[in-house]
Design an enzyme around this catalytic site. Structure first.
Site, short mmCIF file in Angstrom:
data_model
loop_
_atom_site.label_atom_id
_atom_site.label_comp_id
_atom_site.label_asym_id
_atom_site.label_seq_id
_atom_site.Cartn_x
_atom_site.Cartn_y
_atom_site.Cartn_z
N SER A 37 -4.95 -18.33 38.16
CA SER A 37 -3.74 -17.87 38.84
C SER A 37 -3.04 -19.00 39.59
CB SER A 37 -4.09 -16.74 39.82
OG SER A 37 -5.02 -17.18 40.79
N ASN A 124 -12.02 -12.32 48.31
CA ASN A 124 -11.32 -11.03 48.39
C ASN A 124 -10.56 -10.88 49.70
OD1 ASN A 124 -12.50 -10.57 45.94
ND2 ASN A 124 -13.84 -8.91 46.62
N THR A 169 36.62 9.32 45.96
CA THR A 169 35.46 10.09 45.50
C THR A 169 35.63 10.23 43.99
OG1 THR A 169 36.53 12.25 45.78
CG2 THR A 169 35.30 11.38 47.66
N HIS A 170 34.53 10.12 43.25
CA HIS A 170 34.58 10.14 41.78
C HIS A 170 35.46 9.00 41.25
CE1 HIS A 170 32.72 14.15 41.95
NE2 HIS A 170 33.60 14.41 42.90
N SER A 291 36.37 -18.67 31.92
CA SER A 291 36.00 -18.32 30.55
C SER A 291 36.04 -19.56 29.67
CB SER A 291 36.98 -17.27 30.01
OG SER A 291 36.85 -17.14 28.60
N LYS A 297 41.17 -16.44 32.91
CA LYS A 297 40.11 -15.62 33.46
C LYS A 297 39.49 -16.25 34.72
CE LYS A 297 38.24 -12.48 31.90
NZ LYS A 297 37.26 -12.53 30.80
N ASN A 299 36.12 -14.96 36.54
CA ASN A 299 35.09 -13.93 36.42
C ASN A 299 34.24 -13.82 37.69
OD1 ASN A 299 35.87 -13.47 33.73
ND2 ASN A 299 34.53 -15.12 33.01
N GLU A 304 28.36 -9.98 39.60
CA GLU A 304 27.71 -9.35 38.45
C GLU A 304 26.22 -9.67 38.42
OE1 GLU A 304 31.67 -9.31 35.57
OE2 GLU A 304 30.06 -10.75 35.20
N TYR A 331 -12.10 -4.40 45.06
CA TYR A 331 -11.23 -5.34 44.37
C TYR A 331 -11.46 -5.27 42.86
CZ TYR A 331 -8.94 -9.66 42.95
OH TYR A 331 -8.11 -10.57 42.34
N GLN A 336 -4.93 -9.53 40.62
CA GLN A 336 -4.39 -10.88 40.54
C GLN A 336 -2.92 -10.85 40.13
OE1 GLN A 336 -6.78 -14.32 39.09
NE2 GLN A 336 -5.37 -14.29 37.35
N LYS A 339 0.91 -10.70 42.70
CA LYS A 339 1.79 -11.68 43.32
C LYS A 339 3.06 -12.01 42.54
CE LYS A 339 -2.13 -13.72 44.06
NZ LYS A 339 -2.94 -12.50 44.32
#
Length: 475
Positions: A37, A124, A169-170, A291, A297, A299, A304, A331, A336, A339
């Site tokens: 690990s 442990n 709303t909506h 772009s 453009k 963006n 996003e 354990y 392991q 993480k």
């Protein structure tokens, strides 16, 4: 022939020194790879050094090891830490993890006395302690980032306490609100997220060190001393639970997921607002891209990506929940895998919060466009209904019907509600008179919403002032 090494790094050619004499043969290459690990848990090195120093100081103070040995080990740990700080943590898969890597390097530096460090502890309780310390630090950093984001929101909300925009709303125009009110809604979301982090810290701030493998230890250790040294409130009360518990990591991931949902909602609104049909906002160039083919453009890629990262963060929570759901005490090696999802979520959250803070702080709001959109969407229809109830005592359902007829007529004419001639309004209902126009402007509409927590500019300024005080912002 295996290529195993003992704790000082010399070849043993037979047994695995980390596992002891129980195994006649060393692990296969496949086992070494699946078992190691160190590629990811090397991130715990600062916590591992701190916990080891607290442990050895306690061993020396309790007389379990000689005070001189404790000092030599502590100085050796400082030397290992200095190497890690300068050169990074080496990845030797034969040493499996950060704990054995550190102990092996300590033995190379100070000799056999390094072996006394592991007295009265197990990997442990060692990893449970290190991981709690790491998560506690990550939660503190996340809280710090959220506070900065809140300050950015509060600052912009104060600037735009009276700037009118359509409330939706909506995703349909509903009623006029102020931009400051809208931004303060996200302040409240992140306030709850910070409260969740604080709650999680209370639960996680117990020290597993001293629980050993699962049953505690026969040595006369002082668990209060190690807990205090590491900034924990108390030692854990059950050794079985202490080494097998990952609730603290799940709590943290839940906090990350909740915050990611809120960040994603805000990112979605910024993306919509930045589009040409809305035209409400211009995001900073430093957090936008162009772009490769369309030169016009701009963006909103940072927004996003914040929206996209939320899915990965929620996936991290799901991943660890599935890992833990069927494990018996105490354990198991499955743990392991606890993480990587936590590390990924913490990294994504830090980046997302920083990006959102930059977007909010650097955005330019087109308040004229926002106001025009609020005026075009019949957003004051509810104000007409409310006026009929207040001024003429008409039951709300009847007022709702009258208002619907007025909106329909305005739509047919292609004009705003407050542009309808009085004669046309009176033709719909004779009880309407010219005083109604005072209620139909967007300014009157937002000013009327003066109930506690409402969108009226004075209410927004009150909430901004309270938030500034809570955040320690100077006036």
């Amino acid at each position: 022939m295996s290529d195993e090494r003992d704790m000082t790094g010399s070849d043993t050619g037979a047994t695995n020194a980390m596992w002891g004499g129980r195994f006649a043969d060393g692990p296969s290459a496949i086992m070494r790879e699946i078992n190691a690990s160190i590629p990811f848990d090397k991130a715990l090195w600062r916590q591992d050094i701190a916990a080891s120093k607290a442990h050895v100081a306690m061993l020396g103070a309790a007389g379990i090891i000689a005070a001189d040995d404790a000092l030599v080990i502590a100085n050796g740990l400082d030397a290992v830490a200095a190497e890690y700080e300068a050169n990074g943590v080496p990845e030797d898969w034969d040493r499996e993890d950060i704990h054995m890597t550190t102990e092996a390097r300590l033995a190379e530096l100070i000799g056999p006395v390094a072996g006394r460090l592991h007295t009265a502890r197990s990997r442990n309780d060692q990893v449970a302690t290190d991981f709690r310390l790491w998560v506690r630090d990550a939660a503190a950093q996340m809280d710090k980032g959220l506070a900065a984001l809140q300050r950015a929101l509060v600052t912009r909300a104060g600037e735009h306490a009276g700037s009118i925009m359509p409330g939706f709303t909506h995703l349909q125009t509903a009623q006029p609100v102020t931009l400051g009110h809208h931004l303060m809604a996200y302040y409240e979301m992140f306030r709850r997220d910070r409260a969740r982090l604080a709650d999680a810290r209370v639960r996680m701030n117990e020290c597993p060190l001293g629980s050993a493998a699962l049953a505690g230890t026969g040595f006369p250790i002082d668990r209060e001393a190690t807990a205090n040294a590491l900034g924990f409130d108390r030692p854990t009360a059950n050794s079985l639970d202490a080494v097998s518990d990952r609730d603290f990591a799940l709590d943290f991931l839940w906090c990350c997921s909740s915050t990611a949902l809120h960040l994603s909602r805000l990112a979605e609104e910024l993306i919509l607002w930045a589009s040409q049909p809305f035209g409400f906002i211009r995001l900073p160039d430093s957090l936008s891209t162009g772009s490769s083919i369309m030169p016009q453009k701009k963006n909103p890629d940072a927004a996003e990506l914040v929206r996209g990262h939320s899915g990965r963060v929620i996936g991290s929570l799901t991943s660890l929940m599935i890992t833990m759901k069927g494990l018996p005490l105490a354990y198991s090696k499955d743990m392991q895998d606890d993480k990587p999802p936590v590390f990924e979520a913490a990294s994504l959250m830090a980046l997302s919060i920083a990006a959102m803070t930059g977007m909010i702080a650097g955005a330019t709001f087109n308040t004229a466009r926002m106001r025009a959109a609020a005026e075009l969407g019949y957003a004051t229809a509810t104000d007409l209904a409310d006026w009929l109830v207040r001024a003429r005592g008409i039951p709300f359902r009847e007022a709702h019907h009258i208002t619907g007829a007025a909106v329909k007529l305005a739509e047919q004419r292609g004009i705003a509600l407050d542009a309808l001639p009085l004669d046309d309004l009176k033709a719909i209902d004779a009880r309407i008179d010219e005083s109604v126009y005072a209620a139909l402007s967007v300014d009157a509409s937002v000013a009327a919403r003066a109930s506690y927590g409402g969108t009226a500019p004075d209410q927004v300024r009150l909430q901004v002032a309270r938030a500034r005080a809570a955040l320690g912002m100077e006036e």
